[in-house]
Motif scaffolding. Structure first.
Motif, short mmCIF file in Angstrom:
data_model
loop_
_atom_site.label_atom_id
_atom_site.label_comp_id
_atom_site.label_asym_id
_atom_site.label_seq_id
_atom_site.Cartn_x
_atom_site.Cartn_y
_atom_site.Cartn_z
N TYR A 242 0.87 -1.18 0.00
CA TYR A 242 0.00 0.00 0.00
C TYR A 242 0.91 1.22 0.00
O TYR A 242 1.22 1.80 1.06
CB TYR A 242 -0.90 -0.05 1.24
CG TYR A 242 -2.09 0.89 1.19
CD1 TYR A 242 -2.58 1.38 -0.01
CD2 TYR A 242 -2.73 1.25 2.37
CE1 TYR A 242 -3.68 2.22 -0.04
CE2 TYR A 242 -3.83 2.09 2.36
CZ TYR A 242 -4.30 2.58 1.14
OH TYR A 242 -5.38 3.42 1.13
N SER A 245 1.73 6.83 -2.40
CA SER A 245 1.01 7.47 -3.50
C SER A 245 -0.43 6.95 -3.57
O SER A 245 -1.36 7.72 -3.82
CB SER A 245 1.72 7.21 -4.82
OG SER A 245 1.88 5.81 -5.01
N GLU A 246 -0.64 5.66 -3.33
CA GLU A 246 -1.99 5.10 -3.37
C GLU A 246 -2.82 5.59 -2.19
O GLU A 246 -4.02 5.81 -2.30
CB GLU A 246 -1.94 3.57 -3.36
CG GLU A 246 -1.35 2.96 -4.61
CD GLU A 246 -2.24 3.18 -5.83
OE1 GLU A 246 -3.47 3.09 -5.68
OE2 GLU A 246 -1.70 3.45 -6.92
N GLY A 252 -7.31 5.25 -4.00
CA GLY A 252 -6.07 4.48 -4.01
C GLY A 252 -6.31 3.04 -3.58
O GLY A 252 -7.23 2.75 -2.83
N ASP A 253 -5.47 2.18 -4.09
CA ASP A 253 -5.65 0.76 -3.81
C ASP A 253 -4.34 0.11 -3.43
O ASP A 253 -3.27 0.62 -3.74
CB ASP A 253 -6.20 0.08 -5.05
CG ASP A 253 -7.49 -0.64 -4.71
OD1 ASP A 253 -7.60 -1.11 -3.56
OD2 ASP A 253 -8.37 -0.70 -5.59
N GLU A 254 -4.46 -1.05 -2.81
CA GLU A 254 -3.27 -1.84 -2.55
C GLU A 254 -2.81 -2.46 -3.87
O GLU A 254 -3.60 -2.63 -4.80
CB GLU A 254 -3.61 -2.93 -1.53
CG GLU A 254 -3.85 -2.33 -0.16
CD GLU A 254 -4.76 -3.19 0.70
OE1 GLU A 254 -5.17 -4.26 0.24
OE2 GLU A 254 -5.08 -2.76 1.82
N VAL A 255 -1.52 -2.79 -3.93
CA VAL A 255 -0.95 -3.33 -5.15
C VAL A 255 -0.45 -4.74 -4.87
O VAL A 255 0.31 -4.94 -3.92
CB VAL A 255 0.27 -2.46 -5.58
CG1 VAL A 255 0.84 -2.95 -6.89
CG2 VAL A 255 -0.11 -0.99 -5.65
N THR A 267 8.70 0.94 -6.68
CA THR A 267 7.70 1.06 -5.61
C THR A 267 8.38 0.97 -4.25
O THR A 267 8.06 1.72 -3.32
CB THR A 267 6.62 -0.03 -5.74
OG1 THR A 267 6.17 -0.06 -7.08
CG2 THR A 267 5.47 0.21 -4.80
#
Ligand code: ATP
Length: 572
Positions: A242, A245-246, A252-255, A267
């Motif tokens: 997370y 920037s998100e 925004g979302d988790e990646v 990241t």
């Protein structure tokens, strides 16, 4: 859900995981005792941590005192800045953390980093109220409250000491010796598992926020110009991130990514931090944290300590909230430079050059007594303040002034006047302050998370059952041994089996009280992965019943095979 949280806390007390301390005297907030099961689980988690982060990485472990003298915390900055924002309710008098009140009731996510007047304005503007009694907080003063517990060392006006607020300082202050044990070679790591103390303003949620807790910390000392870690062992580890920037984006979302990809696309900026996120993710899974309720969250810019280049937290979801389980920070040279500046010892290592270099250095007369008359004193007066010049490159101070002390008075003089000579020297290396990568784990919060993630309810033989699906590697009790009925011969047979399993190093509980069904339920609630029952047939067939906790499946097994089978099951 919150509901599960309450059930876990209730089960924890009933079955001996943890409970509030000193309740015979009314108790005091923020202190918990780990009961027999909790102490065993916590011990196993600590052992698993050591196996992975100390032994598994080839690092050293130390065990430092929990009380340290004041100068340590002057140097580390804790005396000045280890504060939380306190707001006292004008109505009920209870203290709360102002930043938490703001974060829980407004869109502000990082109130801790805001200046106090701004927080006061937000409290007024949003008409925030006391979390204890609901009275309005507008107009209440917000103050900095230092979280360290102070004590006095020795009788009388003994010197002030503090209970350490983190285990890390016990490692940093001993760096000058620890580097010797590492033969001055970077990188090297030092770990410590031990108690830390913080006078939290509002301890809450059982063992999640307490005033005395256990940390497991690793300080990895690296050469700032050295090679990064070998990422091959962790590059394929899947991670849920997370990023800052998100968090700041509208939706925004988790990646979902891997450590390797997250480093490649930037990241995760710091390869060492990335390495430990990968190792930690695998480790948390191995001790029973549910990976669907686990993520790494990057600190927002304002949340990050000013020296930390990049910082991520491991977070677990409990009771519908994300809580911080561990922090991973690149701390630069902040800690060692502070101690270097405040003490007389060297918090550096010697870095050998590939080829010896010829440099111009200042040769300073160690006895500056001739400078005395210059300041109206006598030849022979003690003049100090010049020693540090000796280590510096000539070019660095040629046009500078320097402060010298004569007779307790400071004077600024041009460096030329100090009578230094410039000498050409061949040097084989230089002293460098190592950088620190710090994975810092909280043990108590992890124990809580393991319990909540392991909590299950199902139905067995049309009866409701509660059990803890604790991983066999950390389960406090590994096997329960029961005689089927109360019978002297069965009992002694079962006790014999219990003893033989203990001799294998397994943690065994023997239980002959109550109906067999109830004994199974008891072990299910404690999270014991296996139970062995001895019955009348055992004498004839030399076999016992082995029951597995989660499936409740039972198999018949020769007594002679028990130790080997169970040991193998424990290893997984
Ligand atoms: P928080 O923001 O929750 O107060 P922190 O950011 O100050 O925590 P750190 O200083 O990073 O925490 O401490 C490292 C770890 O120690 C945390 O990840 C957490 O697991 C644990 N920890 C910190 N404070 C407490 C506490 N009061 N009770 C239990 N564990 C704690």
């Amino acid at each position: 859900s919150e509901d599960t949280g309450e059930k876990v806390v209730e089960l924890a007390k009933r079955r001996g995981y943890f409970f509030r301390s000193s309740s015979a005297y009314g108790g005091v907030g923020g202190f918990y005792t780990f009961g027999p099961q909790g102490a065993a689980l916590k011990g196993n988690v600590e052992e698993a941590w050591r196996d992975r982060f100390a032994v598994g990485e080839g690092h050293m472990e130390i065990d430092a005192p929990t009380i340290m003298p004041e100068p340590v915390f002057e140097a580390s900055g804790h005396l000045d800045t280890f504060d939380d924002m306190l707001v006292e309710c004008p109505d009920c008098g209870e203290s709360s953390r102002a930043d938490h009140v703001v974060e829980d009731n407004t869109e502000y996510e990082d109130a801790e980093s805001l200046p106090i007047p701004e927080v006061e304005e937000i409290v007024a503007e949003y008409e925030l109220s006391c979390p204890e009694c609901g009275a309005p907080l507008a107009g209440a003063a917000i103050e900095e409250f230092n979280l360290m517990f102070e004590t006095q060392v020795g009788p009388g006006d003994g010197q002030p000491g503090y209970l350490r607020p983190e285990t890390a300082q016990g490692i940093f202050v001993e760096f000058p010796r620890l580097k010797e044990y590492a033969r001055g070679q970077l990188p090297f790591g030092v770990t410590q598992v031990g108690r830390a103390y913080r006078n939290e303003i509002s301890p809450r949620r059982s063992i999640i926020r307490t005033r005395e807790f256990t940390q497991a910390e690793l300080e990895l000392f690296v050469d700032p110009e050295g090679d990064g870690p070998d990422l091959s062992a962790v590059e394929d580890v899947p991670v849920r991130l997370y990023p800052a920037s998100e968090q700041q984006a509208d939706e925004g979302d988790e990646v979902e990514t891997t450590v390797g990809e997250a480093v490649a696309d930037g990241t995760i900026a710091d390869p060492w931090v990335a390495y430990f996120l990968g190792v930690a993710r695998e480790w948390y899974e191995s001790v029973g944290v549910d990976m669907d309720r686990f993520r790494f969250r990057q600190h927002l810019a304002g949340e990050r300590a000013h020296y930390a280049a990049d910082c991520w937290d491991a977070e677990g979801e409990v009771g519908g909230n994300w809580i911080e389980l561990a922090g991973f920070a690149h701390r630069g040279d902040y800690d060692l430079s502070k101690h270097q500046a405040h003490s007389d010892e060297r918090f550096t290592v010697f870095r050998q050059y590939d080829e010896p270099k010829t440099v111009e250095r200042a040769e300073v007369d160690p006895d500056m007594s001739y400078l005395g008359p210059e300041f109206g004193g006598d030849a022979g007066d003690v003049v100090s303040g010049l020693e540090e010049l000796a280590e510096r490159d000539r070019a660095a101070f040629e046009d500078e002034t320097v402060t010298v002390e004569v007779d307790g008075e400071s004077h600024e003089i041009p460096v030329e006047k100090t009578g230094f000579a410039v000498e050409e020297r061949t040097e084989s290396g230089e002293h460098v302050v190592p950088h620190v990568i710090e994975p810092s784990f909280g043990v108590d919060r992890l124990v809580y998370t393991i319990l909540e993630h392991a909590y299950r309810e199902d139905e067995v033989d049309s009866e409701e059952r509660t059990y803890l699906e604790v991983d066999p590697e950390v389960a406090p009790t590994f096997v329960g041994v029961f005689p089927l009925q109360s019978d002297a011969e069965l009992e002694s047979e079962a006790e014999g089996i219990a003893a033989s399993l203990r001799a294998e190093g397994l943690s065994v509980t023997y239980d002959d009280s109550g109906a067999i069904g109830r004994r199974y339920r008891r072990q299910d609630e404690v999270g014991t992965p296996f139970c062995v029952t001895v019955d009348y047939e055992s004498r004839e067939d030399g076999a016992v019943t082995l029951r597995e906790r989660d499936s409740t499946d039972q198999v018949r097994l020769p007594i002679d095979d028990l130790p080997g089978t169970l040991s193998a099951l424990r290893e997984g």
